[in-house]
Scaffold this motif. Structure first.
Motif, PDB file in Angstrom:
ATOM      1  N   PHE A 364       0.883  -1.197  -0.056  1.00 27.99           N
ATOM      2  CA  PHE A 364       0.092  -0.090  -0.078  1.00 27.99           C
ATOM      3  C   PHE A 364       0.970   1.227  -0.193  1.00 27.99           C
ATOM      4  CE2 PHE A 364      -2.314   3.269   2.380  1.00 27.99           C
ATOM      5  CZ  PHE A 364      -3.296   3.403   1.533  1.00 27.99           C
ATOM      6  N   ASN A 365       1.762   1.249   1.027  1.00 31.01           N
ATOM      7  CA  ASN A 365       2.593   2.394   1.135  1.00 31.01           C
ATOM      8  C   ASN A 365       3.564   2.549  -0.292  1.00 31.01           C
ATOM      9  OD1 ASN A 365       2.925   3.850   3.728  1.00 31.01           O
ATOM     10  ND2 ASN A 365       2.929   1.881   4.362  1.00 31.01           N
ATOM     11  N   VAL A 368       1.315   3.864  -3.187  1.00 32.16           N
ATOM     12  CA  VAL A 368       1.337   5.459  -3.061  1.00 32.16           C
ATOM     13  C   VAL A 368       2.327   6.260  -3.454  1.00 32.16           C
ATOM     14  CG1 VAL A 368       0.847   7.331  -1.416  1.00 32.16           C
ATOM     15  CG2 VAL A 368      -0.319   5.189  -1.337  1.00 32.16           C
TER      16      VAL A 368
ATOM     17  N   THR B 282       0.318   3.306   8.509  1.00 28.53           N
ATOM     18  CA  THR B 282       0.444   3.843   7.283  1.00 28.53           C
ATOM     19  C   THR B 282       0.332   5.509   7.531  1.00 28.53           C
ATOM     20  OG1 THR B 282      -0.561   2.299   5.885  1.00 28.53           O
ATOM     21  CG2 THR B 282      -0.428   4.394   4.937  1.00 28.53           C
ATOM     22  N   LEU B 286       3.980   6.799   6.377  1.00 34.59           N
ATOM     23  CA  LEU B 286       3.929   7.344   5.153  1.00 34.59           C
ATOM     24  C   LEU B 286       4.527   8.738   4.860  1.00 34.59           C
ATOM     25  CD1 LEU B 286       3.435   6.526   1.992  1.00 34.59           C
ATOM     26  CD2 LEU B 286       1.089   7.184   2.220  1.00 34.59           C
ATOM     27  N   VAL B 290       7.257  10.273   2.370  1.00 35.34           N
ATOM     28  CA  VAL B 290       6.866  11.274   1.386  1.00 35.34           C
ATOM     29  C   VAL B 290       7.873  12.206   1.445  1.00 35.34           C
ATOM     30  CG1 VAL B 290       5.411  12.991   0.652  1.00 35.34           C
ATOM     31  CG2 VAL B 290       4.560  10.485   0.927  1.00 35.34           C
TER      32      VAL B 290
END
Lengths: 450, 450
Positions: A364-365, A368, B282, B286, B290
């Protein structure tokens, strides 16, 4: 209310030491808490600090010595004679005395112990020195209050008053049998309200949490925290009561362990502080950097094998640090979460479930981040769709593999009985760098065909 | 002695719940410690756990609820009515009750508070909810034993017995004046040995360490650890005694903070555990990835500007991950040491001294590593001397700059009043990656001239 260390105070004290004005010095330091004396000592140079230690009462300086940083303490102890050190130790609880004496050389330990006048105190210290410092035996103090189950309440009260003199905080009264085996505990309140002719065996609480001398410190901390205990008795292999651990020592232990874990994760292998010597700091840091350097050599070789790609797909090489950084970060995140789970014994469920969860999470990560990377690569940096997809797909694979390595290396080490904290920081980032680059170029080779 | 959670026990309990055999369940759980009940609850599904909570005495379940992980507790509380929750809260100390109620929605909080029968208890909980949870006000409990300085010893004793009923551990008796201002403290022993007609004002100790409701938790922990306190009184802005913090709560606080710092350093921004949901994990992981991805974009652009080098000095690109990894590792080491110094308030000396020391330290480490790299590059990987020297000199520069960034970014953030822990893990590695690559290629460009 709070003591504030000021430069004026330090200058004043330095001046008074220079003048050898003992009366004035004593007046200034009389009301100062030993923990604050320790702060003053670490601001002075060693000769000055030693002067103060010799001047003040050992009752005060012994506590101050305990609060000092190990490096400063070591240098002060070096300037004291065995007899002077022994006088300090006489004032300390056995656990503190054993901690301090263990910092001396073997030879000096003998000399100091020979100078301790209170033979029982010396015996106790020698006993504590035998245990590993991170085990319950190494953490416990010999000071405690215990009564025999066969005594009656009145006899008990007077015996207890004797013992309590040497014990700073009573917490619990422990009950033992004739062979010193731990049977249970008793609160002061129970003792006060019991009929004075009753036997202890009629009034004590036969349930008591305890640990063994060999129980690791982490486990002691976990038990005391779980059951909200302020003190826990320690028994030997035969179940005999040999000591007691109090919560203030556990607080120090937990804090030290947390600092060590934090430093380990940052690639620092000894407990160092910013003010330690350059030599000490290098010794703690350089080995990990050498490890990372060797990992780097491997990554150089890996990249070298893909040099065919350089002519047509030079841009692949521009993304190497990005891929390596993502692999490293994901790996560190996964290992940190698993390590804390292992430390708290809160990891539940089967390995297969954990594997599935980690794959779903990282997929999932990864998706993205890959979308961001591909879109950014195409629209911001102007790469074509095939190239954008290549780096995107590689990123997903790298993230999944990196998170699996971060999760399972600590678990496997732990199952093998190796400290899983080894598998953190530089170790994980270095191995994930290498794997990440290898996966990245292998996938690129398949898609772009070079 | 130790409770061991077994699969048989869980299966037995699940079977008994299914059979609604309350009598047998009570028999099985009667002797189990609340902390162990908590372990059992987290192994059951929510309906079963709720069944047990409703079945057992709130005296026991309130303690078990406190020990549960937040996620599990939340789901159990969701299945209880406001009245049932209020019953649990009645049994808890005010600090624990406030912690739990703060996890509910505003609307539910109101409903639960309205159902608490003991009005004073409810008042106290509402007061505690006002404070920041990491401040002394948020950590303290209202339960304590206090006496008025104008009382005499006899009156005091009887009043004290009343108060002590609600207080698990007395530790110290605090002395206040008519306006509830904290004046000092008194030990139980002092009270027992004082003449019964003496006034408290004649026998109390006017020196007492205390903190303010707004004192940060870290500072409370530091003071209690420094002075080896087992409890500390908390005063409001007017110096009035409003609560007390005990060392067991500080142990929990220190452990939680250490976990948060550790996670922050690993690039995890919320307190999560391995068994939390994929969504929670997440959310915690996340954002940092990012950030690292954007850093990666910058490094791609930086590398792109040096693509002239690719024709003649392709091998320069093979060393990029090695240089980036060294920069990252050195930066993390430096920042970890400074962060711990800042947290312990043990950083001493001027900024200039620290700058000089960091330069000497990193130069020394850098030279050792550069020699290894150059020698390895020439003899193992077969590069020529100029190239070997280029990567060696670059490595030294990169290490010095990386260690300065790692040291001074946290110090500068701290001086600006920003949490320096932000400058750790992914943030430091990402910025050091970029700086490292830029320095590396700039030096290579000067020496090799492309």
């Amino acid at each position: 209310m709070q003591f504030e260390l000021s430069e004026e105070l330090i200058e004043k004290i330095e001046y008074l030491i220079e003048q050898k004005n003992d009366a004035e010095l004593l007046l200034h330091l009389e009301e100062v808490h030993p923990a604050d004396i320790a702060e003053i000592l670490s601001e002075l140079d060693i000769e000055e600090a030693t002067y103060i230690v010799k001047l003040l009462d050992s009752e005060k300086t012994s506590e101050a010595l305990m609060e000092l940083e190990e490096g400063v303490r070591e240098r002060i102890l070096d300037s004291l004679s065995p007899k002077e050190i022994a006088e300090e130790l006489e004032e300390m609880d056995t656990d503190d005395a054993a901690d301090i004496i263990s910092e001396l050389s073997e030879e000096r330990q003998q000399k100091v112990i020979a100078q301790i006048l209170d033979e029982e105190h010396a015996d106790n210290i020698v006993e504590l020195l035998r245990y590993d410092e991170d085990s319950a035996g190494g953490l416990m103090a010999k000071e405690l209050v215990k009564v025999n189950e066969n005594w009656n309440v009145t006899g008990c009260m007077s015996e207890m008053r004797n013992q309590a003199e040497n014990v700073t905080r009573v917490h619990s009264i422990y009950v033992v049998d004739d062979r010193n085996k731990l049977k249970g505990r008793l609160s002061l309140k129970d003792l006060l309200t019991a009929p004075s002719k009753a036997h202890i065996s009629d009034v004590y609480i036969p349930q008591v949490d305890y640990v063994n001398v060999h129980t690791p410190g982490e486990e002691v901390a976990r038990i005391m925290q779980k059951y909200d205990l302020e003190a826990i008795p320690v028994v030997d292999e035969m179940g005999r009561l040999v000591g007691r651990i109090t919560i203030d020592d556990i607080l120090d232990f937990v804090k030290d362990e947390a600092e060590k874990d934090y430093q380990m994760a940052a690639g620092i292998s000894e407990d160092v502080e910013a003010d330690d010597s350059i030599w000490l700091l290098t010794r703690a840091r350089l080995p990990w950097l050498v490890l990372a350097l060797f990992g780097g050599f491997i990554s150089v070789s890996v990249l070298g094998t893909f040099d065919d790609a350089m002519k047509e797909h030079a841009a692949l090489f521009f993304f190497v640090p990005l891929i390596a950084a993502m692999a490293g970060n994901v790996g560190v995140q996964s290992s940190a979460i698993v390590l804390q789970g292992l430390a708290n014994k809160s990891l539940k469920g089967s390995l297969l479930n954990r594997l599935l969860k980690e794959i779903v999470l990282s997929l999932f990560n990864g998706v993205v981040l890959a979308i961001l990377l591909t879109v950014g690569g195409i629209f911001l940096l102007g790469f074509d769709l095939t190239f954008g997809l290549t780096i995107g797909i590689s990123l997903i694979s790298v993230i999944v593999i990196a998170s699996l390595i971060g999760t399972f290396v600590p678990i496997i080490l732990d199952k093998q009985g190796i400290d899983p904290a080894m598998a953190t920081g530089p170790f994980i980032t270095t191995s994930n760098d290498i794997c990440g680059i290898l996966i990245y170029f292998s996938i690129a080779k398949i898609i772009l065909g070079f």
